[in-house]
Design an enzyme around this catalytic site. Structure first.
Site, PDB file in Angstrom:
ATOM      1  CB  CYS A  54      -0.935  -0.022   1.211  1.00  0.00           C
ATOM      2  SG  CYS A  54      -0.081  -0.025   2.808  1.00  0.00           S
TER       3      CYS A  54
ATOM      4  CB  ALA B 224       2.984   3.921   4.563  1.00  0.00           C
TER       5      ALA B 224
END
Length: 141
Positions: free
Chosen positions: A55, A57
């Site tokens: 995703c 981060a």
């Protein structure tokens, strides 16, 4: 919404076929509304190795999905699942995995929904949790 794309990568005369799944309905630092879609995604990726999950981060949504995959594998092996220990194990390899409290509680919700679907718990048994969960999530997103 889950969008699936088939990809072929060719290098040095070898072609690798892979599937890319994009989940557009899961907000950053939040949780999706659909527990069953989460279970379907975890089940879909189970037979694949290696499997890359990422995703923005690489810790929130990623940690939640990888954690749920670990939970499901433990349950299939007949083992108990301690969500705190699952997250602790994830964080040994990826600092900050399962980024928010809502994602941690969401993992519980998905496993309880799995238990309900498999008739290991009744809807009446899990209803108090889901009532509180729904109210909690509404205050956090």
């Amino acid at each position: 919404m889950l969008l699936s794309t088939q990809l072929e990568v060719t290098a040095n005369g070898e072609t690798l076929k892979c599937e890319h799944v994009l989940w557009t309905g899961w907000p950053d630092r939040g949780v999706p509304d659909n527990y069953l879609a989460t279970l379907r995604l975890v089940r879909k990726m189970a037979p694949f190795s290696p499997c890359l999950v990422h995703c923005s981060a690489g810790i929130g949504r990623t940690g939640t999905i990888v954690g749920l995959d670990l939970c499901q594998k433990s349950l299939q092996a007949g083992e108990k699942v301690d969500m705190h220990e699952v997250v602790k194990e994830l964080r040994k390899f990826r600092h900050g995995s399962v980024q928010t409290d809502v994602q941690f509680v969401f993992m519980h919700a998905v496993i309880l929904k799995l238990a309900e679907n498999r008739k290991a718990a009744t809807k009446d048994q899990v209803k108090p949790f889901f009532d509180e969960y729904t109210a909690y999530v509404a205050t956090r997103q």
